[in-house]
Design a protein around this motif. Structure first.
Motif, PDB file in Angstrom:
ATOM      1  N   ILE A 189      52.427  66.484  36.675  1.00 57.56           N
ATOM      2  CA  ILE A 189      51.975  66.293  35.298  1.00 57.56           C
ATOM      3  C   ILE A 189      50.601  66.931  35.113  1.00 57.56           C
ATOM      4  CG2 ILE A 189      51.341  64.590  33.542  1.00 57.56           C
ATOM      5  CD1 ILE A 189      53.295  62.651  34.856  1.00 57.56           C
ATOM      6  N   ASP A 190      49.688  66.677  36.048  1.00 57.50           N
ATOM      7  CA  ASP A 190      48.345  67.251  35.962  1.00 57.50           C
ATOM      8  C   ASP A 190      48.407  68.775  35.893  1.00 57.50           C
ATOM      9  OD1 ASP A 190      47.003  64.716  36.217  1.00 57.50           O
ATOM     10  OD2 ASP A 190      47.480  64.769  38.350  1.00 57.50           O
TER      11      ASP A 190
ATOM     12  N   ALA B  18      46.221  71.252  22.342  1.00 56.88           N
ATOM     13  CA  ALA B  18      47.645  71.104  22.652  1.00 56.88           C
ATOM     14  C   ALA B  18      47.846  70.223  23.875  1.00 56.88           C
ATOM     15  CB  ALA B  18      48.273  72.479  22.885  1.00 56.88           C
ATOM     16  N   ALA B  19      47.021  70.431  24.907  1.00 52.09           N
ATOM     17  CA  ALA B  19      47.143  69.620  26.119  1.00 52.09           C
ATOM     18  C   ALA B  19      46.840  68.159  25.827  1.00 52.09           C
ATOM     19  CB  ALA B  19      46.208  70.150  27.204  1.00 52.09           C
ATOM     20  N   ARG B  20      45.828  67.898  25.002  1.00 44.63           N
ATOM     21  CA  ARG B  20      45.495  66.517  24.650  1.00 44.63           C
ATOM     22  C   ARG B  20      46.637  65.866  23.873  1.00 44.63           C
ATOM     23  NH1 ARG B  20      40.224  68.448  23.646  1.00 44.63           N
ATOM     24  NH2 ARG B  20      40.748  68.686  21.445  1.00 44.63           N
ATOM     25  N   SER B  21      47.280  66.639  23.003  1.00 46.84           N
ATOM     26  CA  SER B  21      48.384  66.093  22.226  1.00 46.84           C
ATOM     27  C   SER B  21      49.542  65.682  23.127  1.00 46.84           C
ATOM     28  CB  SER B  21      48.862  67.136  21.204  1.00 46.84           C
ATOM     29  OG  SER B  21      49.982  66.664  20.498  1.00 46.84           O
ATOM     30  N   VAL B  22      49.889  66.537  24.094  1.00 42.84           N
ATOM     31  CA  VAL B  22      50.970  66.198  25.021  1.00 42.84           C
ATOM     32  C   VAL B  22      50.584  64.983  25.856  1.00 42.84           C
ATOM     33  CG1 VAL B  22      52.352  67.008  26.973  1.00 42.84           C
ATOM     34  CG2 VAL B  22      51.786  68.583  25.116  1.00 42.84           C
TER      35      VAL B  22
ATOM     36  N   ALA C  66      58.944  68.514  34.051  1.00 40.26           N
ATOM     37  CA  ALA C  66      59.126  69.817  33.409  1.00 40.26           C
ATOM     38  C   ALA C  66      59.645  69.646  31.987  1.00 40.26           C
ATOM     39  CB  ALA C  66      60.072  70.679  34.235  1.00 40.26           C
ATOM     40  N   TYR C  67      60.641  68.768  31.820  1.00 44.99           N
ATOM     41  CA  TYR C  67      61.202  68.561  30.481  1.00 44.99           C
ATOM     42  C   TYR C  67      60.200  67.872  29.554  1.00 44.99           C
ATOM     43  CZ  TYR C  67      63.919  66.803  26.631  1.00 44.99           C
ATOM     44  OH  TYR C  67      64.352  66.517  25.358  1.00 44.99           O
ATOM     45  N   GLU C  68      59.514  66.841  30.056  1.00 45.34           N
ATOM     46  CA  GLU C  68      58.604  66.060  29.220  1.00 45.34           C
ATOM     47  C   GLU C  68      57.476  66.916  28.664  1.00 45.34           C
ATOM     48  OE1 GLU C  68      57.297  62.530  27.342  1.00 45.34           O
ATOM     49  OE2 GLU C  68      59.104  62.812  28.546  1.00 45.34           O
ATOM     50  N   VAL C  69      56.942  67.812  29.477  1.00 42.86           N
ATOM     51  CA  VAL C  69      55.808  68.632  29.036  1.00 42.86           C
ATOM     52  C   VAL C  69      56.270  69.841  28.228  1.00 42.86           C
ATOM     53  CG1 VAL C  69      53.844  70.033  29.795  1.00 42.86           C
ATOM     54  CG2 VAL C  69      54.368  67.871  30.953  1.00 42.86           C
TER      55      VAL C  69
ATOM     56  N   MET D 294      52.349  61.247  26.206  1.00 42.38           N
ATOM     57  CA  MET D 294      52.831  60.793  27.511  1.00 42.38           C
ATOM     58  C   MET D 294      52.025  59.608  28.043  1.00 42.38           C
ATOM     59  SD  MET D 294      53.513  64.475  29.371  1.00 42.38           S
ATOM     60  CE  MET D 294      54.112  63.713  30.896  1.00 42.38           C
ATOM     61  N   VAL D 295      50.917  59.280  27.359  1.00 38.88           N
ATOM     62  CA  VAL D 295      50.020  58.194  27.757  1.00 38.88           C
ATOM     63  C   VAL D 295      49.515  58.424  29.181  1.00 38.88           C
ATOM     64  CG1 VAL D 295      49.663  55.699  27.646  1.00 38.88           C
ATOM     65  CG2 VAL D 295      51.533  56.702  26.365  1.00 38.88           C
ATOM     66  N   VAL D 296      48.968  59.631  29.398  1.00 48.00           N
ATOM     67  CA  VAL D 296      48.367  59.992  30.682  1.00 48.00           C
ATOM     68  C   VAL D 296      47.006  60.621  30.409  1.00 48.00           C
ATOM     69  CG1 VAL D 296      50.586  60.346  31.831  1.00 48.00           C
ATOM     70  CG2 VAL D 296      49.453  62.281  30.707  1.00 48.00           C
ATOM     71  N   PRO D 297      46.125  60.666  31.414  1.00 49.55           N
ATOM     72  CA  PRO D 297      44.835  61.333  31.220  1.00 49.55           C
ATOM     73  C   PRO D 297      45.048  62.798  30.886  1.00 49.55           C
ATOM     74  CG  PRO D 297      44.835  60.049  33.247  1.00 49.55           C
ATOM     75  CD  PRO D 297      46.239  60.075  32.757  1.00 49.55           C
ATOM     76  N   PRO D 298      44.264  63.365  29.959  1.00 50.73           N
ATOM     77  CA  PRO D 298      44.478  64.754  29.563  1.00 50.73           C
ATOM     78  C   PRO D 298      44.102  65.769  30.626  1.00 50.73           C
ATOM     79  CG  PRO D 298      42.550  63.859  28.481  1.00 50.73           C
ATOM     80  CD  PRO D 298      43.219  62.713  29.160  1.00 50.73           C
TER      81      PRO D 298
END
Length: 319
Positions: free
Chosen positions: A165-166, A180-184, A21-24, A188-192
């Motif tokens: 996260i997804d 915006a989602a791609r930037s986050v 929650a905090y990271e996103v 986070m180095v996760v799939p968008p």
């Protein structure tokens, strides 16, 4: 549009899901073109709140933070550890729902929504270990034991850990936009994006060295426009069709056809966002062959059309 986010912490809160929650939503990403939200951590009783990991989180704000939040996050907690949830928390969830705020439950946070009466008659999910229990608690709910996340109205529920996260990225994409989602996701180095309907539980997810289909999957992504049948893929993997089909499901949680459809839709999304290519051309490039087939899969997976998706998420092409 989501601007104010309130994440609720109760005793036994799961540290990882709280971190999601905090990271996103809690980090200002504007320096890299990402979103910035007004994020508040709140609790029924402000002060130190003991986590499931045995260490405290100091929370400064009470549940008044829910009163004007555009998004309320029900963070996962130990559903057997802390007894009944405070009535004020459940009332706050109900009031937020009544005024049209988003409600997002991560993992066992779904039980907070259930106990507030907000999952009655809804599609929803939670961690696969708890789906039977959730279905028993809310007999009128349509609990999907396989989905990574489920959106029903403005109520979003997710499975455990990484599925949170997804789901959070899905919410950012829906409310703020694909860029915006791609930037986050990039930070986070996760799939968008992983589709919510992807299986939660994959049998034998770590194949022995030399047996993984990772190379084949990468090749398939690079050649989406080609026709991919099970016999051809099995030959390329040097496996019998039966062994190939079994191993494919073990590693991806789905069938080759379903996996390809998701990859093709994801690639079509990228092209719709970043190019001005006609829909017919995009359908051909990603392997659907024609615009009607692309529209069918878009409607099935995303609940929208390619044209409507482009109108909402396209990034202006520099002249």
């Amino acid at each position: 549009m989501i601007r104010k986010v309130a994440a609720v912490v109760v005793p036994g809160v799961a540290p990882f899901e709280l971190g999601v929650a905090y990271e996103v939503f809690g980090i200002d990403r504007s320096d890299t073109g990402g979103p910035s939200f007004d994020f508040t951590l709140c609790a029924p009783e402000p002060g130190p709140v003991m986590t499931k990991g045995g260490f405290p989180v100091v929370v400064e704000h009470g549940l008044e933070a829910l009163d004007d939040a555009d998004l309320v996050v029900a963070v996962a907690y130990g559903i057997d550890d802390g007894g009944a949830l405070p009535p004020a928390y459940l009332d706050g969830l109900r009031r937020a729902h009544e005024r049209g705020a988003w409600l997002f439950a991560i993992c066992s946070g779904a039980f907070a929504l259930a106990r507030a009466g907000l999952l009655d008659g809804r599609r929803c999910t939670t961690h696969w270990m708890y789906t039977d229990r959730l279905a028993a608690e809310v007999p009128t709910a349509d609990v999907d034991p396989d989905a990574l996340y489920v959106e029903d109205g403005r109520v979003l529920t997710s499975a455990g850990t990484a599925a949170g996260i997804d789901a959070a990225l899905h919410l950012v994409r829906t409310e703020v936009g694909a860029d915006a989602a791609r930037s986050v996701a990039r930070r986070m180095v996760v799939p968008p994006q992983r589709e919510g309907g992807q299986a939660q539980f994959v049998v034998d997810p770590l194949p022995r060295e030399g047996e993984s289909l990772a190379g084949l999957l990468a090749w398939m992504r690079e050649h989406l426009a080609q026709e991919h049948t099970v016999p051809r893929l099995a030959r390329r993997a040097a496996l019998s069709e039966r062994t190939f089909a079994r191993r494919f499901r073990q590693e991806t949680g789905t069938t080759p056809a379903a996996w390809l459809a998701r990859q093709r839709v994801a690639r079509a999304q990228e092209l719709l966002e970043s190019t001005e290519a006609p829909v017919d051309e995009i359908a051909r490039l990603v392997g659907f062959g024609s615009a009607p087939v692309l529209r069918h899969h878009f409607a099935r997976q995303l609940g929208t059309s390619p044209v409507a998706y482009r109108r909402r998420f396209a990034v202006p092409v520099a002249s």
